[in-house]
Write an enzyme that holds these catalytic residues in place. Sequence first.
Site, short mmCIF file in Angstrom:
data_model
loop_
_atom_site.label_atom_id
_atom_site.label_comp_id
_atom_site.label_asym_id
_atom_site.label_seq_id
_atom_site.Cartn_x
_atom_site.Cartn_y
_atom_site.Cartn_z
N TRP A 144 0.83 -1.22 0.00
CA TRP A 144 0.00 0.00 0.00
C TRP A 144 0.85 1.26 0.00
O TRP A 144 0.33 2.37 -0.05
CB TRP A 144 -0.93 0.02 1.23
CG TRP A 144 -0.20 0.32 2.53
CD1 TRP A 144 1.04 -0.09 2.90
CD2 TRP A 144 -0.69 1.11 3.62
NE1 TRP A 144 1.35 0.37 4.16
CE2 TRP A 144 0.30 1.12 4.63
CE3 TRP A 144 -1.88 1.80 3.85
CZ2 TRP A 144 0.14 1.79 5.84
CZ3 TRP A 144 -2.03 2.47 5.06
CH2 TRP A 144 -1.03 2.46 6.04
N ASP A 145 2.19 1.09 0.03
CA ASP A 145 3.08 2.25 0.15
C ASP A 145 2.87 3.27 -0.96
O ASP A 145 3.31 4.42 -0.83
CB ASP A 145 4.55 1.80 0.15
CG ASP A 145 4.87 0.87 1.31
OD1 ASP A 145 4.04 -0.02 1.57
OD2 ASP A 145 5.92 1.03 1.94
N GLU A 171 0.36 -3.64 11.88
CA GLU A 171 0.47 -5.09 11.67
C GLU A 171 0.71 -5.89 12.94
O GLU A 171 0.67 -7.11 12.91
CB GLU A 171 1.64 -5.36 10.72
CG GLU A 171 1.47 -4.65 9.41
CD GLU A 171 2.61 -4.92 8.46
OE1 GLU A 171 3.74 -5.12 8.93
OE2 GLU A 171 2.37 -4.89 7.25
N LYS A 208 2.35 -0.91 16.07
CA LYS A 208 3.61 -0.77 15.33
C LYS A 208 3.69 0.61 14.68
O LYS A 208 4.73 1.24 14.62
CB LYS A 208 3.66 -1.85 14.24
CG LYS A 208 4.87 -1.78 13.35
CD LYS A 208 4.78 -2.83 12.25
CE LYS A 208 6.02 -2.85 11.39
NZ LYS A 208 5.89 -3.74 10.23
N GLN A 209 2.56 1.06 14.14
CA GLN A 209 2.55 2.30 13.36
C GLN A 209 1.15 2.89 13.37
O GLN A 209 0.21 2.27 13.88
CB GLN A 209 2.98 2.01 11.93
CG GLN A 209 2.03 1.12 11.17
CD GLN A 209 2.68 0.51 9.94
OE1 GLN A 209 3.35 -0.51 10.03
NE2 GLN A 209 2.46 1.11 8.80
C1 BGC Z 1 4.91 -1.70 7.17
C2 BGC Z 1 3.89 -1.66 6.08
C3 BGC Z 1 4.58 -1.37 4.75
C4 BGC Z 1 5.69 -2.35 4.52
C5 BGC Z 1 6.46 -2.07 3.26
C6 BGC Z 1 6.00 -2.67 6.83
O1 BGC Z 1 7.00 -2.62 7.80
O2 BGC Z 1 4.31 -2.08 8.39
O3 BGC Z 1 2.92 -0.69 6.35
O4 BGC Z 1 3.66 -1.44 3.73
O5 BGC Z 1 6.60 -2.29 5.60
O6 BGC Z 1 7.06 -0.82 3.31
#
Ligand code: BGC
Length: 794
Positions: A347-348, A486, A606-607
Amino acid sequence: MDDLTWEYEGYHPAQESLRESLCTLGNGYFATRGAAPECTADSVHYPGTYAAGCYNRLTSQVAGRQVENEDMVNLPNWLPLRVRTAGGTWLGPDSHRLLDHRLRLDLLAGTLERTARYEDEEGRSLAVRQLRLVHMADPHLALLRTELTAEGWSGTVEVESALDGTITNSGVERYRSLASRHLTDVRTGTGKPDTIWLRCRTTTSETGIGMAARTVTDVPVMTTDAHTPERAAQMLGIALADGRTVTVDKTVALHTSRDPAVEDPLDAAVDRVGRAGDFETLLDTHRTAWRQLWRNAELDVRGGVGPILRLHLFHVLQTLSPHTAELDVGIPARGLHGEAYRGHVFWDELFVLPYLNLHFPEVSRALLTYRHRRLERARRSAQDAGRTGAMYPWQSGSDGREETQELHLNPRSGRWLPDHSHLQHHVGSAVAYNVWQYCEASGDTEFLHTKGAEMLVQIARFWAGLAGYDGALGRYRIRGVVGPDEYHDAYPDAARPGLDDNTYTNVTAAWVLARALDVLGEMPELLRRDLVERTGLDPAELDLWHDVSSGLHVPFHDGVISQFEGYGDLAELDWEGYRRRYGDIRRLDRILEAEGDSVNRYQASKQADVLMLGYLFSPAELGALFRRLGHEVDDALWRRTVDHYLSRTSHGSTLSSLVHGWVLGRARRAEAWTYIHEALRGDIADLQGGTTGEGIHLGAMAGTLDLVQRGLTGLETRGGALRFDPVPLPELSEYGFSIRYRGHRGVQVHLDAGRLSVSVPASDEPPVDITLADRTVTVAPGESCVLTLPERRQ
Ligand code: BGC
C-alpha cells in the site's frame, strides 16, 4: 556536503551496506547499488542490480514446509572492474591498505564519484578515481569510468573488466535459508575485441537477460579474454607511467525479454553498446536528462533539512522516473535499491503517488495501470475467497496474485511464524484513493471514467460484499481483517487470525463506496452504460453501497476512536519497563514473541492506524466522513485520539513517524518536528537498525517530500480548486516548489512569514482557483497572487 552532493569519507565496513543503498544509481528501468566495482557479495559488500518488474518465483523448504516466494531478481553484476599491479593480488578494500577513500554522490548530475588510493604489496601507491552513472536518457545504458594514476612508480597493471552471472539473491540475512538462485543458462562470450557479453534467463518466469560491456582505454593495451563459467571477463594489460593518468571506460547495455520492440535481449544489448557514444557524450546527455527531471520536481528548501529532502527526491526519481511510464510496474516498497520485501508492491503507493501526481502524472497513470492490469487477478482472488468484487493483494509482484509470505522469521527467537498480514485488505482502498487523487490532481477524466471507475467499482463491490449486517448493533461490520498496524493480527488466544471493525479499514471502505457512487453518478451516460454492462452492476447493489457507506461500524472506547472492536479491553504495556530493558523497542512484536508473549495482548501499535485517517483526509473531509457514518468527531475527540495512540505506538515502520509528524502538524504542533525529523533521518541514519542496507524506504522518502508539499501547506486538489491550509513550523517555515496541476506546468508555490504566493505560468489553460479557509481567488495563466495567511490557533 551541500544541497547538491552527498558524501562519505573513509572506508568503514560496518557502514558499507547503508552507503551502497544510499549511493544506488538508477533510472526507473534499472538500478545498481553503490557497491565497489572490485568487490563481490560477502558479509560487507553487496552489489545488486535490479530491473523494475523483473521477478522470479522459487520454492524453498522452511520449518518442514514448502513455501513459494517471488523475488525481484538480482541481475548479473555489470560493475566488476579490478586492478592488480605486476606480481600482486587484486586490490580490494579488505585486503589492501586504503590510503584514502571517498564517495561523492552528485544529485544534480546523477553520478557517483569514488576516489581511493590503494597501496599494493610492495608499498606502491595507485590512485583510483571512478565515476559511474546509470543513464537517465537511455535507460538501457550504464557507464563506469576508471582513472588510474601510479604515484611515484612506473610499471604495468592488469585490469579485469567483467560481467558476473554467478549472482544470487542474498542481500537480506533473514531470507538466507530460502532458495536464492534465480538465474540459469548463463552463457558468456566476446563480441568485437573490446566487447564482452553475458546472456541468461530467470528460472521460472523465463525472463531473458542480455548484457554487454565495451571496455576502452586512452592508451594502447593488450586485451585477452578471461571468461570463466558464468562470468564474462576481459583482461587488459596497461603500462602506467609515474603521475600519468590512464582512463578505462566501461560502457554497459542491459536488455530483458520484457522490453518492447526487442526480439533478442542479447542482440539488443550488444548492438546498443556498440552504438553508444563516448564518455563525454553519454555524460552530457545523462546530465541533460537529470536537469529536465529536476526542473519538473523542483523543491526549494534551503539549508536545514533541504539536503535530506533532495536526497529523498533523488532516490524517488531514480526508482520512478519518466521511463517508468513506459513499463508495467508497481512501486517497490524498498526502491530498486535492495532485496528487502523482495521488491514487492504494498500500500506504500499511498505515500508516493500523491507526490508524483503533482509532478509526473503520466508516471502515476502508469503505476495505476499496473493495478488495473491486475484487476482481473484481484477479482479471481476475491472469487476464490468466496467474495465479490476485487481483492487486491497485500503484496503484489508480477501477476497480481497474493505474494505475502506464509511464514516469517523472528530473528530474535529464530522461530518461523505464520504471517497473517495478507488480511490487510485495506490495500484496496489505497488503490482507490490513489485513483481518485490522481484524477483530481491531473484532471484526467478519461482515466477516471474508464479504468479508474472500473477499479473503484470492483473495490467498492468487495467492501460491500465483505460487510455483514449486525442486527443487534444495527450496523455493518467488516470482520477478520488486519489494519495498518500489523502488530495486531488476531484477538488474544483466538484460534483464527483477524480483527473486527478496524476503524481505518471501515472508514476508508465507506469513503471508497461513496466515491464509487459519485463517479457512477457523474460519468457520461455512454461510458456509464458500458461500465454497468461490463461489471454487471444492478441498481440494488448501488442501494446497498449507499447503506454500507453510511452504516459501517466505528468502535469507540474511553472517549477515543478505537483501533478495532475490543481494542480497549487489551492490557496496557509497561512501555517504560520495556524501554529500560531493551532500549530500542521499535520491533516490540519480535521482543514479546521471543519472550513467549504476544503483542496481540496489548494496546501497543507498530505504526499509525486510526491516525492514518488524519494523513489521508483533511480535517474538513474527515469530519464529513465521520458524519456520514453517524459520528461527530470534533477537534477535542480527535486530539484525545491522537494522544491515546501517540503514547502507545512503537514506530516499528518508517511510515509511522512520517504519519505522526503529518498529523501532529495539525493536532499538536509543538511536537510535530520530533517525528518529522525522525522521518527525515529514517534512512540516512538507518533508524530501523540495519534495514536501509536492504533497500531504501521509498514510502517514507516520498512521504517526506509530500509532507512539505501537501502536509504543511494543507494543499488539496479537491473539488477543482487548489486549496491551502498551511501549518508553518518554525523549523520549516519558508520553502517553495513547483507543481503540475491540471495541464498547468510549473505552477510556483512559495510560503514564508505568513504569506502564500502562487504563480501560474502563461498558457491557454483555464485560470486556477486558489482557496484558503476564508477566501477564494482566481489566478489567470501568466499571473500570480500573494495571500496573507489567516492567523492559526495553537
Ligand atoms: C509496514 C507496512 C509497509 C511495509 C512495506 C512494513 O514494515 O508495516 O505498512 O507497507 O513495511 O514498506
